[in-house]
Design an enzyme around this catalytic site. Structure first.
Site, mmCIF file in Angstrom:
data_model
loop_
_atom_site.group_PDB
_atom_site.id
_atom_site.type_symbol
_atom_site.label_atom_id
_atom_site.label_comp_id
_atom_site.label_asym_id
_atom_site.label_seq_id
_atom_site.Cartn_x
_atom_site.Cartn_y
_atom_site.Cartn_z
ATOM 1 C CE LYS A 12 -0.149 2.168 3.378
ATOM 2 N NZ LYS A 12 -0.066 2.877 4.664
ATOM 3 C CG ASP A 145 -3.281 2.023 6.649
ATOM 4 O OD1 ASP A 145 -3.990 3.014 6.393
ATOM 5 O OD2 ASP A 145 -2.054 2.087 6.845
#
Length: 297
Positions: A12, A145
Site C-alpha cells: 500500500k 489501514d
C-alpha cells in the site's frame, strides 16, 4: 470447508496523507488517497485442527519464525474472525503460511494487508459468506489501514480509516519503493506529531489524464507525517532525494508513517531502471518497482 486459499497482500502507498486531528479516544482523523502496487506478501490458508501461523520470506525474521510467538496481526485477524462466527468457544482452525516479502514497520501496509488477506482468505476457507461490511468492521478493530487493504483498489479514505470512497480514475503509473532499512512504528510517528502539525482535508476529486497531471495535484497536497518521521529517521529525506534524482521520476514522497518512500514513473521501463539504479547506489536499501493497480489483482 474448502481446500487451500491463496491471497496476495499488495503493498500500500499513501499518495497523500492529511492528519486532521485527534479524537478523545486517541484515534486520528485522516484524509488520504491509498493505492496498491502489484507486489507484496503472499498468504495461503488451508484446513487444520487449530489456528497456526508459519512465517517465511525475506522479511520473515522481522515477525519471528516461531508460530508460538508470532502473535501478529495475521493471528489476531484469524482469531477475531473465528470469534465473530463462533463466540468465545473453539471454532474452525487453519494453518496460515505467510511469505513476508515487504519490510516490517515500513509504511507500506504490510501488516494491515496481511490482516486483510487473512480475513478474506478465511472467509472463503471456512465458507462463512460474510459481506464486505462485516469484514471491514473486524478490520478496523485491527488497524486504520485494514479496511482500505480489504478493498484492494484505489480509495479515498476519511474518518479514522472506516470511510472509503472510490477514487477517481488514475492514469497508468509505476512506482519505485525504497526503504532505508529502518523500522518505524506507526504509533511512534503519530506520537511525535504535534497538534500544530495537523492540516486540512483536501481530497483529490479531479481526475488526472496523465502522470504529470496527477503529480501536479499531489504536489499541492501533503503527507503530514513526513516531518515527525524525518526527525526520527533522517535517512528518509535522503531516500526522497535519491528518488527525485532518478531520470523519469515525476513525483516522490514518503508513504504512510514511513520509512518507505515512493517515486512515480510513467512507464514500467523507467521504474525498473530507477529501481536498479537506486539499488546500485545504495545496496543496503530495500528497493522494488511495480505497477500501481487500478483494480483488484
Amino acid at each position: 470447508m474448502q481446500g487451500s486459499v491463496h491471497r496476495k497482500a499488495a503493498a500500500k502507498i499513501n499518495l497523500y496523507l492529511h492528519v486532521l486531528g485527534r479524537r478523545d479516544d486517541g484515534y486520528h482523523l485522516l484524509d488520504s488517497l491509498i493505492v496498491f502496487v502489484d507486489m507484496g506478501d503472499d498468504l495461503k490458508v488451508e484446513p487444520a485442527a487449530d489456528l497456526t501461523l508459519e512465517v517465511g520470506g525475506p522479511f520473515g525474521l522481522g515477525l519471528g519464525q516461531s508460530t508460538a510467538s508470532a502473535d501478529n496481526l495475521v493471528l489476531r485477524a484469524a482469531r477475531s474472525l473465528r470469534q465473530r462466527v463462533d463466540g468465545p468457544g473453539v471454532g474452525p482452525g487453519a494453518h496460515i503460511r505467510l511469505s513476508k516479502n515487504l519490510p516490517v514497520a515500513a509504511g507500506v501496509g504490510g501488516g494491515s494487508a496481511d490482516a486483510a488477506a487473512t480475513l478474506s482468505a478465511l472467509n472463503d476457507l471456512w465458507s462463512l459468506g460474510l459481506p464486505f461490511d462485516a469484514l471491514m468492521t473486524l478490520g478496523l478493530d485491527l488497524g486504520a489501514d485494514v479496511p482500505a487493504c480489504l478493498a484492494g483498489v484505489p480509495v479515498l479514505v476519511s474518518g479514522v480509516g472506516e470511510k472509503l470512497a472510490a477514487a477517481r480514475k488514475l492514469p497508468d503509473v509505476y512506482a519505485v519503493l525504497v526503504n532505508p532499512g529502518r523500522e518505524l512504528s506507526t504509533a511512534q510517528v503519530f506520537g511525535a506529531l504535534k497538534p500544530q502539525g495537523y492540516g486540512e482535508a483536501d481530497p483529490l476529486s479531479q481526475p488526472a489524464t496523465d502522470l504529470a497531471g496527477l503529480a501536479d495535484q499531489l504536489s499541492r497536497r501533503r503527507n503530514d507525517l513526513e516531518p515527525p518521521a524525518i526527525e526520527l529517521v533522517p535517512e528518509i529525506a535522503q531516500v526522497m532525494r535519491a528518488l527525485e534524482d532518478e531520470r523519469g521520476c515525476q513525483f516522490a514522497r514518503m508513504s504512510g508513517s514511513g520509512a518507505t518512500c515512493f517515486g512515480l514513473f510513467a512507464t514500467a521501463d523507467e521504474a525498473a531502471r530507477a529501481s536498479a539504479s537506486v539499488s546500485d547506489r545504495f545496496p543496503e536499501w530495500w528497493t522494488t518497482a511495480g505497477a500501481v493497480l487500478k483494480d483488484r489483482s
